[in-house]
Design a protein around this motif. Structure first.
Motif: not given
Ligand code: F2R
Ligand code: MG
Ligand code: MG
Ligand code: MG
Length: 314
Positions: A178-179, A181-182, A1-4, A8, A272-273, A242
């Motif tokens: 920070s931008q 997603d993967t 799940q992408t963090p808000s 970040r 990132y996470l 990750d």
């Protein structure tokens, strides 16, 4: 799940502080000495040295950068110098040059001449890169401005081109992370390399795509100089994007400037996470006095709010 995005921001600042505090236990140690105590990166994360994680100059100066951005919306040199001077605690273990320059700022002396001459050609220590992460967040939408602002944030203490560029590359790494997603490791590393002026950074960044074992990250150096530590931190993140724990533990296990290489890697990983990726027991161990864990989390939220309000204006 992408963090808000707020997570970040908090992950970046706390990710840097936690890694600094953990890495500080091993600063200057040889990798063999660390390996005798911890056989794997997991062991280091699961059984950190007991007691509080006490942060060092890396976090103390990052706080000054964040405070400046919150107060001024950009890096303004007089404000940055005032924050560095007000926050200065020599027992946090500052670099030789940084100590002399901040003390000159405190006394109202000509710190700029000192910064230009204390080391030949100015300092290329990693002190500008270790503190720059908030600039990467604030200007994440505008790589040219990010690069320029990271340069301004280096100037009070680091005027050597390698010291400045180390900060610029690290800030861009935080902004890009920070931008994402993967994360695509090759795209990430090549984008950073494309921005570099000097082959000292561009060359090793491209080679970092070929790292297949954690120990191989050590080829990029474990020193106190920006050109032997910034790429190391970026490569450590890119090797295990990750996992925050693996990223900072692999950096620490290289020995040398462990607080700083882990701090830089931890900032990128947190960007990132998000803050949720930082192991709870490490976060809980981070010191929480005057400018500790709670204060750093508040700074991250304020920085996020200033960033949001500038996005609305532009
Ligand atoms: N200072 C330390 N660690 C050493 C001792 C810590 C120990 N635990 C203790 O408590 O005693 N760590 C912190 O310093 C590094 C950041 O340093 P910064 O801010 O870049 O300082 P400085 O002095 O400008 O540069 C660091 C060293 O790099 C070498 N150097 C820089 N420019 C040079 C040049 N033009 N020519 C030759 N050498 C140059 C010098 O040795 C500088 O002292 C971080 O590790 C932080 O954690
Ligand atoms: Mg989240
Ligand atoms: Mg330090
Ligand atoms: Mg250090």
């Amino acid at each position: 799940q992408t963090p808000s995005l707020e997570s970040r921001f908090t992950g970046t600042l706390l990710g840097l502080a936690v890694a600094d505090g953990l890495g500080a236990n091993f600063e200057g140690h040889a990798p063999e000495r660390i390996a005798k105590r911890y056989r794997t990166a997991d062991e280091l994360i699961d059984n950190p040295p007991p007691g509080e994680l006490w942060y060092t100059d890396d976090t103390q100066m990052m706080i000054g950068v964040a405070e400046t951005l919150i107060e001024r919306g950009e890096i303004d040199e007089p404000t940055l110098c005032r924050r560095f001077a007000e926050n200065y605690l020599p027992q946090r273990g500052y670099g030789r040059g940084a100590r002399v320059i901040i003390e000159a700022i405190q006394l109202g002396h000509d710190y700029r001449s000192l910064a230009a001459s204390y080391f030949p050609g100015g300092s290329f220590g990693n002190g500008a890169a270790m503190r720059v992460a908030p600039v990467g967040l604030m200007f994440r939408d505008d790589p040219e401005r990010l690069w320029q602002q990271a340069g301004v944030s280096a100037m009070p203490t680091h005027t050597h081109p390698l010291g400045i560029e180390g900060a610029q590359v690290l800030a861009l790494a935080v902004g890009l992370a920070s931008q994402a997603d993967t994360l695509d490791r090759d795209v990430f590393l090549n984008t950073l390399a494309d921005h570099c002026v000097s082959l000292e950074y561009g060359g090793p960044l491209r080679r970092a795509s070929d790292v297949h074992r954690a120990v191989d990250i050590g080829q990029f150096g474990n020193g106190i100089e920006a050109n032997s530590s910034v790429v190391t931190a970026i490569a450590s993140f890119a090797f295990t994007p990750d996992s925050y724990g693996a990223t900072i533990a692999n950096a620490i296990m290289l020995g040398g400037d462990t607080d700083t290489i882990a701090a830089m890697a931890g900032a990128i990983s947190g960007a990132y996470l998000g803050v949720e990726a930082i192991p709870r027991h490490l976060l809980d161990a981070l010191e929480d006095r005057r400018q500790g864990r709670t204060y750093i989390a508040e700074l991250a939220t304020k920085l996020y709010e200033v960033y949001q309000s500038q996005c609305k204006v532009n």
